[in-house]
Design an enzyme around this catalytic site. Structure first.
Site, PDB file in Angstrom:
ATOM      1  N   VAL A 157    -102.613  39.465  73.662  1.00  0.00           N
ATOM      2  CA  VAL A 157    -103.130  38.862  72.424  1.00  0.00           C
ATOM      3  C   VAL A 157    -103.595  39.904  71.415  1.00  0.00           C
ATOM      4  O   VAL A 157    -103.837  39.567  70.260  1.00  0.00           O
ATOM      5  CB  VAL A 157    -104.272  37.873  72.707  1.00  0.00           C
ATOM      6  N   ASN A 172    -108.814  31.323  73.365  1.00  0.00           N
ATOM      7  CA  ASN A 172    -109.600  31.364  74.594  1.00  0.00           C
ATOM      8  C   ASN A 172    -109.500  32.659  75.391  1.00  0.00           C
ATOM      9  O   ASN A 172    -110.371  32.926  76.219  1.00  0.00           O
ATOM     10  CB  ASN A 172    -109.159  30.191  75.494  1.00  0.00           C
ATOM     11  N   SER A 196    -119.466  32.020  73.586  1.00  0.00           N
ATOM     12  CA  SER A 196    -120.245  31.910  74.811  1.00  0.00           C
ATOM     13  C   SER A 196    -121.727  31.934  74.463  1.00  0.00           C
ATOM     14  O   SER A 196    -122.126  32.505  73.441  1.00  0.00           O
ATOM     15  CB  SER A 196    -119.935  33.092  75.741  1.00  0.00           C
ATOM     16  N   TYR A 211    -119.455  42.065  76.555  1.00  0.00           N
ATOM     17  CA  TYR A 211    -119.057  40.655  76.439  1.00  0.00           C
ATOM     18  C   TYR A 211    -119.950  39.921  75.440  1.00  0.00           C
ATOM     19  O   TYR A 211    -119.470  39.163  74.589  1.00  0.00           O
ATOM     20  CB  TYR A 211    -119.148  40.011  77.826  1.00  0.00           C
ATOM     21  N   ALA A 236    -121.629  41.165  72.924  1.00  0.00           N
ATOM     22  CA  ALA A 236    -121.327  41.629  71.568  1.00  0.00           C
ATOM     23  C   ALA A 236    -120.035  41.013  71.051  1.00  0.00           C
ATOM     24  O   ALA A 236    -119.948  40.588  69.887  1.00  0.00           O
ATOM     25  CB  ALA A 236    -121.222  43.157  71.565  1.00  0.00           C
ATOM     26  N   LYS A 286    -118.642  38.168  71.978  1.00  0.00           N
ATOM     27  CA  LYS A 286    -118.786  36.735  71.745  1.00  0.00           C
ATOM     28  C   LYS A 286    -119.673  36.441  70.535  1.00  0.00           C
ATOM     29  O   LYS A 286    -119.480  35.421  69.862  1.00  0.00           O
ATOM     30  CB  LYS A 286    -119.324  36.054  72.998  1.00  0.00           C
TER      31      LYS A 286
END
Length: 257
Positions: free
Chosen positions: A65, A91, A149, A162, A164, A166
């Site tokens: 992605v 996602n 999240s 993670y 940061a 999100k």
């Protein structure tokens, strides 16, 4: 009467679709009438997990992605094969856990690359297509749901990369909602709490389990299948006047101290 949360006649791209949340999102979208372009870097898991649906409902695209050319090609092929594109479930994500003082640059960057830059690349590619539809006169070009999240709005332990990323995803959502509102393109975030997937296996172990359950008002972890309907709702016509929002699908986790 058509169900208000129906996705009938909609074409959706789902990233990170091979397992866990992404697979559940794909399964629910198909059950609600959508045709899905399922994207994941793991070709074997993607094709094995979704092969039962057949090409009429699900087409599989294996790739990264963060690769702009790949993502742009997914958009082109989806439109060519399904005849339209109406939405994105953004996602795809990874975790590389470490305490702040121990985290190396590679652990930091890999999570930022997939969870934030990858989310931007997919949002941009799908957004370009939806804006083009709007400029050609389509009054309802489509919707985008970015998977964030609670780690992005209340912090997290041992996963600053993670958290940061999100937080950044919520910034993507608000900016895109502002820019594309004039085209009637809806952009929202969903913020999950603790979902029973491989990514949360460590914190669901016995030595951590009770500590985390105490912070969830509903008193249990969610399953991917449980959060999928609420997520897919934001691609339906029933959510036509909702944009720029961060919706917690987390059993109340975000409201606890």
């Amino acid at each position: 009467m058509k169900h208000p949360a129906s996705l009938e006649n909609k074409v959706i791209i789902v990233t990170g679709a091979a397992q866990g949340i992404g697979k559940a999102l794909t399964e629910h979208a198909v059950a609600m009438g959508a045709r899905v372009a399922a994207v994941d870097i793991n070709r074997d898991a993607l094709e094995d997990g979704l092969s039962a649906h057949g090409d009429a409902s699900v087409r599989c695209f294996a790739g990264d992605v963060t690769d702009e050319d790949f993502v742009a090609d997914v958009v082109r092929q989806t439109v060519a094969e399904f005849g339209d594109l109406n939405g994105l479930l953004n996602n795809a994500g990874i975790v590389r856990a470490a305490m702040i003082t121990d985290m190396n640059r590679a652990q930091w960057q890999s999570v930022i690359d997939v969870n934030l830059t990858g989310a931007f690349v997919c949002l941009q590619a799908v957004g370009r297509h939806l804006v083009g539809k709007a400029k050609q006169g389509d009054p309802n070009p489509g919707s985008i749901v970015n998977v964030s999240s609670d780690a992005g709005r209340r912090g997290t332990f041992g996963q600053i990369n993670y958290g940061a990323a999100k937080s950044g995803v919520m910034g993507l959502t608000m900016s895109a909602a502002r820019e594309w509102g004039r085209f009637n393109i809806n952009v929202n975030s969903v913020c999950y709490g603790l979902v029973e997937t491989a990514m949360t296996e460590t914190i669901r172990q016995e030595r951590f389990r009770d500590r985390y359950l105490e912070t969830i008002p509903l008193g249990r972890f969610s399953t991917p299948e449980e959060i999928a309907p609420a997520t897919c709702f934001f691609l339906s016509d029933a959510a036509a006047y909702i944009t720029g929002q961060h919706i917690g699908i987390d059993g109340g986790f975000h409201i606890t101290s």
